[in-house]
Write a protein that holds these residues in place. Structure first.
Motif, PDB file in Angstrom:
ATOM      1  N   ARG A  49       0.816  -1.210   0.000  1.00  0.00           N
ATOM      2  CA  ARG A  49       0.000   0.000   0.000  1.00  0.00           C
ATOM      3  C   ARG A  49       0.852   1.262   0.000  1.00  0.00           C
ATOM      4  O   ARG A  49       0.320   2.369  -0.146  1.00  0.00           O
ATOM      5  N   PHE A  50       2.143   1.111   0.158  1.00  0.00           N
ATOM      6  CA  PHE A  50       3.036   2.256   0.321  1.00  0.00           C
ATOM      7  C   PHE A  50       3.074   3.138  -0.920  1.00  0.00           C
ATOM      8  O   PHE A  50       3.065   4.363  -0.840  1.00  0.00           O
ATOM      9  N   GLY A  51       3.140   2.538  -2.086  1.00  0.00           N
ATOM     10  CA  GLY A  51       3.237   3.305  -3.317  1.00  0.00           C
ATOM     11  C   GLY A  51       3.375   2.382  -4.510  1.00  0.00           C
ATOM     12  O   GLY A  51       3.401   1.161  -4.382  1.00  0.00           O
ATOM     13  N   SER A  52       3.471   2.955  -5.678  1.00  0.00           N
ATOM     14  CA  SER A  52       3.632   2.193  -6.907  1.00  0.00           C
ATOM     15  C   SER A  52       5.002   1.520  -6.927  1.00  0.00           C
ATOM     16  O   SER A  52       5.894   1.873  -6.156  1.00  0.00           O
ATOM     17  N   PRO A  53       5.204   0.546  -7.827  1.00  0.00           N
ATOM     18  CA  PRO A  53       6.533  -0.079  -7.927  1.00  0.00           C
ATOM     19  C   PRO A  53       7.647   0.934  -8.164  1.00  0.00           C
ATOM     20  O   PRO A  53       8.750   0.788  -7.635  1.00  0.00           O
ATOM     21  N   GLN A  54       7.358   1.985  -8.963  1.00  0.00           N
ATOM     22  CA  GLN A  54       8.384   2.996  -9.200  1.00  0.00           C
ATOM     23  C   GLN A  54       8.805   3.686  -7.901  1.00  0.00           C
ATOM     24  O   GLN A  54       9.991   3.922  -7.662  1.00  0.00           O
ATOM     25  N   ILE A  55       7.820   4.006  -7.068  1.00  0.00           N
ATOM     26  CA  ILE A  55       8.114   4.655  -5.779  1.00  0.00           C
ATOM     27  C   ILE A  55       8.843   3.690  -4.858  1.00  0.00           C
ATOM     28  O   ILE A  55       9.799   4.067  -4.167  1.00  0.00           O
ATOM     29  N   ARG A  56       8.418   2.430  -4.854  1.00  0.00           N
ATOM     30  CA  ARG A  56       9.064   1.461  -3.968  1.00  0.00           C
ATOM     31  C   ARG A  56      10.517   1.218  -4.377  1.00  0.00           C
ATOM     32  O   ARG A  56      11.363   0.955  -3.525  1.00  0.00           O
ATOM     33  N   HIS A  57      10.817   1.301  -5.645  1.00  0.00           N
ATOM     34  CA  HIS A  57      12.198   1.135  -6.097  1.00  0.00           C
ATOM     35  C   HIS A  57      13.064   2.334  -5.709  1.00  0.00           C
ATOM     36  O   HIS A  57      14.266   2.197  -5.487  1.00  0.00           O
ATOM     37  N   ALA A  58      12.466   3.525  -5.633  1.00  0.00           N
ATOM     38  CA  ALA A  58      13.241   4.743  -5.357  1.00  0.00           C
ATOM     39  C   ALA A  58      13.327   5.062  -3.865  1.00  0.00           C
ATOM     40  O   ALA A  58      14.356   5.545  -3.381  1.00  0.00           O
ATOM     41  N   GLY A  59      12.247   4.830  -3.140  1.00  0.00           N
ATOM     42  CA  GLY A  59      12.211   5.182  -1.721  1.00  0.00           C
ATOM     43  C   GLY A  59      12.956   4.188  -0.858  1.00  0.00           C
ATOM     44  O   GLY A  59      13.077   3.006  -1.198  1.00  0.00           O
ATOM     45  N   THR A  60      13.461   4.657   0.286  1.00  0.00           N
ATOM     46  CA  THR A  60      14.240   3.810   1.194  1.00  0.00           C
ATOM     47  C   THR A  60      13.671   3.848   2.601  1.00  0.00           C
ATOM     48  O   THR A  60      12.975   4.801   2.983  1.00  0.00           O
ATOM     49  N   ILE A  61      14.005   2.847   3.382  1.00  0.00           N
ATOM     50  CA  ILE A  61      13.540   2.809   4.763  1.00  0.00           C
ATOM     51  C   ILE A  61      14.145   3.961   5.563  1.00  0.00           C
ATOM     52  O   ILE A  61      13.480   4.565   6.404  1.00  0.00           O
ATOM     53  N   GLY A  62      15.393   4.295   5.281  1.00  0.00           N
ATOM     54  CA  GLY A  62      16.024   5.397   5.987  1.00  0.00           C
ATOM     55  C   GLY A  62      15.364   6.729   5.693  1.00  0.00           C
ATOM     56  O   GLY A  62      15.167   7.566   6.584  1.00  0.00           O
ATOM     57  N   GLY A  63      15.003   6.954   4.431  1.00  0.00           N
ATOM     58  CA  GLY A  63      14.327   8.185   4.071  1.00  0.00           C
ATOM     59  C   GLY A  63      12.984   8.318   4.747  1.00  0.00           C
ATOM     60  O   GLY A  63      12.591   9.407   5.178  1.00  0.00           O
ATOM     61  N   ASN A  64      12.260   7.195   4.870  1.00  0.00           N
ATOM     62  CA  ASN A  64      10.959   7.215   5.522  1.00  0.00           C
ATOM     63  C   ASN A  64      11.080   7.587   6.992  1.00  0.00           C
ATOM     64  O   ASN A  64      10.241   8.304   7.538  1.00  0.00           O
ATOM     65  N   LEU A  65      12.137   7.123   7.649  1.00  0.00           N
ATOM     66  CA  LEU A  65      12.338   7.418   9.069  1.00  0.00           C
ATOM     67  C   LEU A  65      12.890   8.816   9.306  1.00  0.00           C
ATOM     68  O   LEU A  65      12.456   9.519  10.230  1.00  0.00           O
ATOM     69  N   CYS A  66      13.839   9.232   8.487  1.00  0.00           N
ATOM     70  CA  CYS A  66      14.548  10.482   8.763  1.00  0.00           C
ATOM     71  C   CYS A  66      13.709  11.719   8.506  1.00  0.00           C
ATOM     72  O   CYS A  66      14.055  12.808   8.978  1.00  0.00           O
ATOM     73  N   GLY A  67      12.611  11.581   7.766  1.00  0.00           N
ATOM     74  CA  GLY A  67      11.708  12.715   7.624  1.00  0.00           C
ATOM     75  C   GLY A  67      11.061  13.106   8.933  1.00  0.00           C
ATOM     76  O   GLY A  67      10.581  14.224   9.083  1.00  0.00           O
ATOM     77  N   GLY A  68      11.043  12.178   9.899  1.00  0.00           N
ATOM     78  CA  GLY A  68      10.480  12.470  11.211  1.00  0.00           C
ATOM     79  C   GLY A  68       8.984  12.685  11.205  1.00  0.00           C
ATOM     80  O   GLY A  68       8.431  13.235  12.172  1.00  0.00           O
ATOM     81  N   SER A  69       8.303  12.244  10.161  1.00  0.00           N
ATOM     82  CA  SER A  69       6.868  12.490  10.061  1.00  0.00           C
ATOM     83  C   SER A  69       6.082  11.604  11.027  1.00  0.00           C
ATOM     84  O   SER A  69       6.379  10.415  11.161  1.00  0.00           O
ATOM     85  N   PRO A  70       5.061  12.157  11.677  1.00  0.00           N
ATOM     86  CA  PRO A  70       4.234  11.329  12.572  1.00  0.00           C
ATOM     87  C   PRO A  70       3.323  10.369  11.826  1.00  0.00           C
ATOM     88  O   PRO A  70       2.690   9.520  12.455  1.00  0.00           O
ATOM     89  N   ILE A  71       3.253  10.486  10.483  1.00  0.00           N
ATOM     90  CA  ILE A  71       2.398   9.577   9.724  1.00  0.00           C
ATOM     91  C   ILE A  71       3.197   8.681   8.783  1.00  0.00           C
ATOM     92  O   ILE A  71       2.627   8.049   7.896  1.00  0.00           O
ATOM     93  N   ALA A  72       4.517   8.628   8.958  1.00  0.00           N
ATOM     94  CA  ALA A  72       5.332   7.711   8.166  1.00  0.00           C
ATOM     95  C   ALA A  72       4.985   6.270   8.548  1.00  0.00           C
ATOM     96  O   ALA A  72       4.879   5.941   9.728  1.00  0.00           O
ATOM     97  N   ASP A  73       4.809   5.416   7.551  1.00  0.00           N
ATOM     98  CA  ASP A  73       4.309   4.064   7.818  1.00  0.00           C
ATOM     99  C   ASP A  73       5.305   3.170   8.554  1.00  0.00           C
ATOM    100  O   ASP A  73       4.908   2.347   9.388  1.00  0.00           O
ATOM    101  N   TRP A  74       6.591   3.292   8.218  1.00  0.00           N
ATOM    102  CA  TRP A  74       7.564   2.387   8.828  1.00  0.00           C
ATOM    103  C   TRP A  74       7.702   2.601  10.329  1.00  0.00           C
ATOM    104  O   TRP A  74       7.971   1.662  11.085  1.00  0.00           O
TER     105      TRP A  74
END
Length: 227
Positions: free
Chosen positions: A40-65
């Motif tokens: 549910r995170f995103g399209s295959p293109q987004i999943r290939h580009a996005g990283t677990i570290g990027g998801n965490l380091c944004g510090g967002s309260p709604i980040a899924d990881w």
């Protein structure tokens, strides 16, 4: 890079969501909860580009990881040119989009203890669209039962406070108890006392509170019936 030493999983911060999806859909590390998050995170293109570290380091309260890793009691390793330190993920988030990273540090990796059964972990996400959307509320809950008694309980939410949060007060109400003895009303009242949702364009504070309560009860009641 994803590596395993004994029962500890080490995930490099630059590992893509697509690589993680492949890892967590392949036995013996298949996890329905992680697969639910990533598909549910995103399209295959987004999943290939996005990283677990990027998801965490944004510090967002709604980040899924973040909630899922909090429910797994994960740690993060932060590095600079001259030093490294490891801290619980629960200490990584300091405030809204604020993290423990110093100016000269980067997130190097995430570590977690591999659970005895990945089925103990659940992940549920409430969003306006089922796929390719940020969450209004998400819940990750780890429950380990033995003869109806809760041996481990780790419960984390996103979208209900300025940071992703573990609700340890609620966890304490479950630990060492049979789920048949848990009062659902007291459980949701305890949850309401420790989360502080806000209203924004995605959802009202009241809606977020009600959804958080619902997701918690669904998980507890489901485990109660299954045990």
């Amino acid at each position: 890079m994803i590596s395993q030493e004994r029962q500890v999983l080490n995930i490099g911060a630059c590992v893509s969501h697509e690589a993680l999806l492949e890892f967590f859909t392949t036995p013996p590390n298949r996890s329905a909860a992680v697969e639910e998050l990533l598909r549910r995170f995103g399209s295959p293109q987004i999943r290939h580009a996005g990283t677990i570290g990027g998801n965490l380091c944004g510090g967002s309260p709604i980040a899924d990881w973040s909630p899922l890793l909090l429910a797994l009691d994960a740690r993060v390793t932060l590095k600079s040119a001259t030093a490294a330190r490891t801290l619980p993920l629960s200490e990584f988030f300091l405030g809204y989009r604020q993290t423990s990273l110093a100016g000269d540090e980067y997130l190097a990796s995430v570590q977690l203890d591999i659970p005895s059964s990945w089925s103990n972990l659940s992940f549920e996400k409430i969003s306006k669209r089922y796929e390719d959307d940020i969450s209004s509320v998400c819940a990750a809950i780890f429950l380990d039962l033995a003869e109806r008694t809760v041996r481990q309980a780790r419960i984390a939410f996103g979208g209900v406070a300025a940071t992703p949060v573990r609700v340890r007060k609620v966890e304490d109400m479950l630990l060492g108890k049979s789920l048949t003895d848990v009062d659902d009303g007291l459980l949701t009242n305890s949850l309401a006392s420790v989360i502080t949702p806000i209203s924004d364009v995605r959802a009202s504070a009241d809606y977020r509170m009600q959804m958080a309560k619902t997701l918690l009860l669904q998980r507890v009641q489901g485990a109660r019936k299954a045990d």
